[in-house]
Enzyme design. Sequence first.
Site, PDB file in Angstrom:
ATOM      1  CD  GLU A  87      -0.096  26.958  50.051  1.00 54.23           C
ATOM      2  OE1 GLU A  87       0.440  26.065  49.349  1.00 54.23           O
ATOM      3  OE2 GLU A  87      -0.974  27.724  49.622  1.00 54.23           O
ATOM      4  CD  GLU A 100      -2.725  25.852  42.349  1.00 56.93           C
ATOM      5  OE1 GLU A 100      -3.584  25.603  43.218  1.00 56.93           O
ATOM      6  OE2 GLU A 100      -1.520  25.584  42.474  1.00 56.93           O
TER       7      GLU A 100
END
Length: 455
Positions: free
Chosen positions: A146, A69
């Site tokens: 992240e 993504e």
Amino acid sequence: MRSLLTLFLLLTSQALLAAGAVTEYRLDNGLKLLVKQDHRAPVVVSQVWYKVGASYEHDGISGVSHVLEHMMFKGTDDHPPGEFSRIISENGGSENAFTSKDYTAYFQRLEKSRLAVSFELEADRMRNLHLQDKEFQKEINVVMEERRLRTEDKPTALTYEQFIASAFISSSMRIPTIGWMDDLENMELDDLQRWYQRWYAPNNAIVVVVGDVEPEAVLALAKKYFGPLKPEQIVPPKPRVEPTQKGKRYITVQAPAEVSYTIMGYKVPVLKTANESWEPYALEVLANILDGGDSARLTREIVRGSQIASSAGAGYDLYDRQAGLFLLDATPADSHSIDDVQQALFEQVQRLKDKPVTADELERIKTSVVASDVYEQDSSFYQAMKVGQLEAVGLDWKLADSYVENIKAVTAEQVQAVASKYLQDQYLTIAELDPLPMETGGKPGAAANGGAHGH
């Protein structure tokens, strides 16, 4: 009064749905196009959904859907890295993407005359993504950071991840969307290339458009931009059905934190897997009885009432692709232990089994659920989300139209029946966060988040 409000909301919802019926098309290459007219403002929401997410992955490549993504914004031969976002911005639009267990979606919101801009860019990267090692090395580090920030440095999120991995043995529901750190550290560009080639194809995609548009005009644009794309031979993932759980599971997660926390989940069916079509809707009502606002039982009775918990919640998603969990979680109040708060949650579950919910409480909960659904229809983005989500998990988008009707049909006896049938110890997994001393300057963890990770 509540009955009159419920009737008003039901009629309003039906009017909204009738005014914006979905028109469905299928291109020759297999791409599904769903268009819903909403002429209240001269804007359009365009979403491209791919039927692939973390639950399609296997050990060794966890997180590949999410990393891909990120890489989808890194350019094609016609549009170098960063061009996608720049072009959308120059046309006055906004864009983003998210990955979940069951799907990956990309979306833009634009003035209605700019829909062709979105279609051209999305069609280009659907089959022509240029995966470069230089960009991959940057993004894999971004994703690992992240993971550190969202999971490893947040004790309740870390507890949730360990809890899910313990609740499921065979089902790919156990795979975290962000990916395991070891898999991220050892991921290679070829892993992404194979994943992209396998799943990013028109016959594995749904394009959803909601806004001030005419369906036939949208179809013409879709044929122009998506129509020439070649389909791929899509081999569905193996079922990986979870074996029947034979007894209660309990895990303890030790991590630096200021407060303890518990989360528990019972194995339950979803719309895709239920033998009785009414059961998921009864479970949806059951979740709202426990956690449907400030007047729901958990907040009213164990947070404000007995003050055993400083926070408590319940959750259920009837639209998962695979059988899932009915969740309960809580954080003890200062003067209470984790055992106290778990016992309070068990007592709430037992009450639901022992005695049907009253007619007044059931009516109030239904009214709240229906109102939430009706008010969300004001958002063109939400309308597109609901349609896309249903199609992406293999359900019919028309189920969105019957949601309110099915919720209204749930009886007190059905709520009691699903509580008695599924909220049993043999289907239960419990996780407890055992706080370790915080490091100097450390911060307490935020609430667990099992949802999507966005670009």
